[in-house]
Write a protein that holds these residues in place. Structure first.
Motif, mmCIF file in Angstrom:
data_model
loop_
_atom_site.group_PDB
_atom_site.id
_atom_site.type_symbol
_atom_site.label_atom_id
_atom_site.label_comp_id
_atom_site.label_asym_id
_atom_site.label_seq_id
_atom_site.Cartn_x
_atom_site.Cartn_y
_atom_site.Cartn_z
ATOM 1 N N LYS A 120 -42.442 19.206 17.819
ATOM 2 C CA LYS A 120 -43.355 18.044 17.621
ATOM 3 C C LYS A 120 -43.809 17.580 19.116
ATOM 4 N N ASN A 121 -43.037 18.126 19.893
ATOM 5 C CA ASN A 121 -43.124 17.622 21.553
ATOM 6 C C ASN A 121 -43.028 16.208 21.669
ATOM 7 N N GLN A 122 -42.063 15.439 21.048
ATOM 8 C CA GLN A 122 -41.856 14.058 20.828
ATOM 9 C C GLN A 122 -40.612 13.656 21.832
ATOM 10 N N THR A 123 -40.492 12.740 22.491
ATOM 11 C CA THR A 123 -39.478 12.321 23.349
ATOM 12 C C THR A 123 -39.410 10.851 23.156
ATOM 13 N N TYR A 124 -38.315 10.298 23.412
ATOM 14 C CA TYR A 124 -37.873 8.958 23.207
ATOM 15 C C TYR A 124 -36.544 8.695 24.285
ATOM 16 N N LEU A 125 -36.832 8.037 25.188
ATOM 17 C CA LEU A 125 -35.765 7.763 26.220
ATOM 18 C C LEU A 125 -35.485 6.385 26.550
ATOM 19 N N ASN A 126 -34.168 5.976 26.418
ATOM 20 C CA ASN A 126 -33.706 4.636 26.942
ATOM 21 C C ASN A 126 -33.663 4.842 28.308
ATOM 22 N N VAL A 127 -34.712 4.309 29.033
ATOM 23 C CA VAL A 127 -34.843 4.305 30.353
ATOM 24 C C VAL A 127 -33.742 3.478 31.181
ATOM 25 N N PRO A 128 -33.599 2.181 30.729
ATOM 26 C CA PRO A 128 -32.498 1.484 31.615
ATOM 27 C C PRO A 128 -31.165 2.127 31.653
ATOM 28 N N VAL A 129 -30.896 2.850 30.654
ATOM 29 C CA VAL A 129 -29.431 3.272 30.402
ATOM 30 C C VAL A 129 -29.472 4.601 31.216
ATOM 31 N N ILE A 130 -30.669 5.460 31.083
ATOM 32 C CA ILE A 130 -30.798 6.725 32.015
ATOM 33 C C ILE A 130 -30.483 6.441 33.254
ATOM 34 N N LEU A 131 -31.161 5.339 33.944
ATOM 35 C CA LEU A 131 -31.312 4.813 35.281
ATOM 36 C C LEU A 131 -29.726 4.314 35.744
ATOM 37 N N TYR A 132 -29.003 3.755 34.866
ATOM 38 C CA TYR A 132 -27.700 3.444 35.239
ATOM 39 C C TYR A 132 -26.884 4.575 35.152
ATOM 40 N N PHE A 133 -26.763 5.580 34.523
ATOM 41 C CA PHE A 133 -26.003 6.768 34.664
ATOM 42 C C PHE A 133 -26.354 7.529 35.871
ATOM 43 N N LEU A 134 -27.683 7.454 36.158
ATOM 44 C CA LEU A 134 -28.304 8.440 37.420
ATOM 45 C C LEU A 134 -27.722 7.692 38.664
ATOM 46 N N GLU A 135 -27.612 6.360 38.715
ATOM 47 C CA GLU A 135 -27.204 5.545 39.566
ATOM 48 C C GLU A 135 -25.667 5.791 39.853
ATOM 49 N N LYS A 136 -25.038 5.902 38.883
ATOM 50 C CA LYS A 136 -23.523 5.999 38.799
ATOM 51 C C LYS A 136 -23.155 7.408 39.300
ATOM 52 N N GLY A 137 -24.224 8.463 39.441
ATOM 53 C CA GLY A 137 -23.658 9.838 39.789
ATOM 54 C C GLY A 137 -23.948 10.848 38.680
ATOM 55 N N ALA A 138 -24.517 10.589 37.796
ATOM 56 C CA ALA A 138 -24.541 11.496 36.549
ATOM 57 C C ALA A 138 -25.564 12.509 37.099
ATOM 58 N N GLN A 139 -25.286 13.983 36.704
ATOM 59 C CA GLN A 139 -26.179 14.827 36.927
ATOM 60 C C GLN A 139 -26.862 15.411 35.885
ATOM 61 N N PRO A 140 -28.273 15.475 35.791
ATOM 62 C CA PRO A 140 -29.048 16.149 34.791
ATOM 63 C C PRO A 140 -28.990 17.459 34.612
ATOM 64 N N THR A 141 -29.118 18.137 33.375
ATOM 65 C CA THR A 141 -29.256 19.522 33.454
ATOM 66 C C THR A 141 -30.688 19.952 33.914
ATOM 67 N N GLY A 142 -31.021 21.240 33.902
ATOM 68 C CA GLY A 142 -32.298 21.653 34.349
ATOM 69 C C GLY A 142 -33.166 21.208 33.183
ATOM 70 N N THR A 143 -33.062 21.318 31.893
ATOM 71 C CA THR A 143 -33.935 21.046 30.774
ATOM 72 C C THR A 143 -34.375 19.394 30.838
ATOM 73 N N VAL A 144 -33.152 18.813 30.885
ATOM 74 C CA VAL A 144 -33.195 17.198 30.727
ATOM 75 C C VAL A 144 -34.105 16.779 32.212
ATOM 76 N N GLN A 145 -33.747 17.392 33.244
ATOM 77 C CA GLN A 145 -34.372 17.223 34.594
ATOM 78 C C GLN A 145 -35.827 17.220 34.301
ATOM 79 N N ASP A 146 -36.361 18.222 33.629
ATOM 80 C CA ASP A 146 -37.782 18.529 33.240
ATOM 81 C C ASP A 146 -38.396 17.483 32.358
ATOM 82 N N ILE A 147 -37.548 17.091 31.214
ATOM 83 C CA ILE A 147 -37.958 16.141 30.594
ATOM 84 C C ILE A 147 -38.195 14.783 31.322
ATOM 85 N N LEU A 148 -37.251 14.216 32.133
ATOM 86 C CA LEU A 148 -37.239 13.002 33.128
ATOM 87 C C LEU A 148 -38.582 13.142 34.047
#
Length: 77
Positions: free
Chosen positions: A42-70
């Motif tokens: 259905k090409n739908q996404t739901y992202l919890n942006v504050p939590v994603i930014l928190y993990f990215l600031e702490k050094g989490a690495q997104p995979t290729g597909t997740v990076q494309d979604i972001l």
């Protein structure tokens, strides 16, 4: 190391959760936190942006597909 990656849900139709997970765990393993949802059919996404930014600031690495979604959602580190 923590990664942001897809975790498959659904049996017949592929639906994915975006999760923060330790890289040593398998794809359907125990996740640290659910941070989003992706439905490629259905090409739908739901992202919890504050939590994603928190993990990215702490050094989490997104995979290729997740990076494309972001990138599509214009979420930058």
């Amino acid at each position: 190391m923590v990664k942001l990656r897809l975790k498959r849900c659904g049996r017949k139709q592929a639906v994915y959760r975006i999760v923060a997970i330790d890289c040593r765990f398998r794809r359907e393993g125990r996740d640290l936190r659910k941070v989003g949802f992706y439905d490629p059919i259905k090409n739908q996404t739901y992202l919890n942006v504050p939590v994603i930014l928190y993990f990215l600031e702490k050094g989490a690495q997104p995979t290729g597909t997740v990076q494309d979604i972001l990138n599509k959602a214009e979420i930058k580190k």
